[in-house]
Design a protein around this motif. Structure first.
Motif, PDB file in Angstrom:
ATOM      1  N   ASP A 210       1.040  -1.147   0.167  1.00  0.00           N
ATOM      2  CA  ASP A 210       0.054  -0.068  -0.054  1.00  0.00           C
ATOM      3  C   ASP A 210       0.900   1.403   0.004  1.00  0.00           C
ATOM      4  N   ARG A 220       3.180   1.827   3.524  1.00  0.00           N
ATOM      5  CA  ARG A 220       2.292   1.640   4.732  1.00  0.00           C
ATOM      6  C   ARG A 220       2.854   0.334   5.483  1.00  0.00           C
ATOM      7  N   THR A 221       3.192   0.424   6.811  1.00  0.00           N
ATOM      8  CA  THR A 221       3.356  -0.621   7.647  1.00  0.00           C
ATOM      9  C   THR A 221       1.871  -0.881   8.526  1.00  0.00           C
ATOM     10  N   TYR A 222       1.260  -2.117   8.394  1.00  0.00           N
ATOM     11  CA  TYR A 222       0.280  -2.319   8.970  1.00  0.00           C
ATOM     12  C   TYR A 222       0.446  -2.713  10.621  1.00  0.00           C
ATOM     13  N   LYS A 223       0.125  -1.876  11.448  1.00  0.00           N
ATOM     14  CA  LYS A 223       0.216  -2.086  12.874  1.00  0.00           C
ATOM     15  C   LYS A 223      -0.544  -3.088  13.487  1.00  0.00           C
ATOM     16  N   GLU A 226      -4.177  -3.145  13.656  1.00  0.00           N
ATOM     17  CA  GLU A 226      -5.032  -3.042  12.247  1.00  0.00           C
ATOM     18  C   GLU A 226      -5.080  -4.718  11.721  1.00  0.00           C
ATOM     19  N   ILE A 227      -4.596  -5.502  12.288  1.00  0.00           N
ATOM     20  CA  ILE A 227      -4.404  -6.950  11.840  1.00  0.00           C
ATOM     21  C   ILE A 227      -5.643  -7.644  12.317  1.00  0.00           C
ATOM     22  N   LEU A 231      -8.990  -6.743   7.482  1.00  0.00           N
ATOM     23  CA  LEU A 231      -7.642  -6.423   6.677  1.00  0.00           C
ATOM     24  C   LEU A 231      -7.385  -7.438   5.661  1.00  0.00           C
ATOM     25  N   PHE A 259       4.281  -5.554   7.380  1.00  0.00           N
ATOM     26  CA  PHE A 259       3.783  -5.904   8.453  1.00  0.00           C
ATOM     27  C   PHE A 259       5.044  -5.859   9.658  1.00  0.00           C
TER      28      PHE A 259
END
Length: 282
Positions: A210, A220-223, A226-227, A231, A259
């Motif tokens: 993303d 973007r790094t998914y926190k 958010e997982i 998602l 991630f």
């Protein structure tokens, strides 16, 4: 093939991926490239144990060393096992997006490589000239320059093409005058495959990312917060940016990034029931 520096914090989910059944063990090989000058954290266990390639060397952003690292991974894996058919470059922030069975059958059903080969992207000329206004000539004229994702999936024929390349590599194996636009690993592979065998490639990466949120040049790094199921389903619904034919079994990404290491716990919580659940794709 995992290109990392000192650790692989998401190794546990890959361990589950590779060991969903004992029958999978003969269907894959794992290769890891690390910086041998740095201390390795104890994350290379199980499937990753003793899989660090001995030719590993330091690799730095904004330099040709990231290309060199990927070429070393390809060279080692080509020689290590003649039956290696598809060569997948991944980062330590990548996760698998489907079960091993689905991923394997999808890849071996293809006779093409999957690599973004993008023409006339914003800023492409400055990137072509980043090593000097004539540094790429005559082997790579401006009209042949291409850009794309750093992460790709290559057939054995294309892997051999990469490691045997001398002329195009000589042009990219030069320091950049402008560091701010020097991401050579995103230019070399698309340019080479475009110039040598564009019809043998699907112009798409199989690793979702993303770019709507950019931090210090990174996507973007998914926190951890958010997982979850939502998602994963959202990312699975995404489609390739460009296509020119390819997969017949599906039109879905097989991997995703980025991630964070802190996300391993929520990822493991949904691995079996969500990430490795291929309902609707089979």
């Amino acid at each position: 093939m995992f290109l990392t520096t000192t650790s692989h914090p998401l190794a546990p989910i890959w361990e589950l991926f590779f060991n969903q059944t004992s029958q999978h063990k003969s269907l894959y090989n794992v290769y890891v490239h690390v910086d041998p000058t740095l201390k390795h954290e104890p994350s290379f266990f199980g499937t990753f144990h003793n899989r660090i390639i001995p030719s590993s060397k330091p690799a730095y952003r904004h330099t040709p060393t990231l290309i060199s690292a990927a070429r070393r991974l390809l060279s080692h894996s080509l020689l290590d096992d003649p039956s290696n058919y598809m060569f997948i470059l991944l980062s330590p922030s990548c996760i698998p997006f489907h079960s091993f069975n689905f991923t394997y059958k999808t890849l071996v059903s293809s006779t093409k490589s999957f690599i973004e080969i993008l023409k006339n992207e914003p800023g492409w000329y400055d990137r072509w000239a980043a090593r000097g206004s004539s540094a790429m000539l005559p082997d790579v004229p401006p009209g042949e320059f291409r850009m794309g994702s750093q992460f790709w999936t290559l057939t054995r024929a294309h892997a051999r093409m990469v490691v045997s390349d001398v002329d195009i590599w000589a042009k990219f194996n030069k320091p950049c005058v402008r560091k701010d636009i020097c991401y050579l690993e995103e230019y070399y592979f698309p340019t080479l495959l475009h110039m040598r065998d564009p019809q043998g490639c699907v112009s798409a990466t199989l690793t979702h990312v993303d770019w709507s949120i950019i931090e210090h040049g990174h996507p973007r790094t998914y926190k951890p917060s958010e997982i979850g199921d939502e998602l994963i389903q959202q990312l699975r619904s995404a489609r390739f940016r460009y296509r020119n034919g390819g997969l017949k079994r599906n039109d879905t990404f097989l991997f995703a990034r980025k991630f964070s290491p802190a996300g391993i716990s929520p990822l493991m919580n949904i691995a079996r029931n969500v990430i490795f659940n291929d309902s609707g794709f089979m």
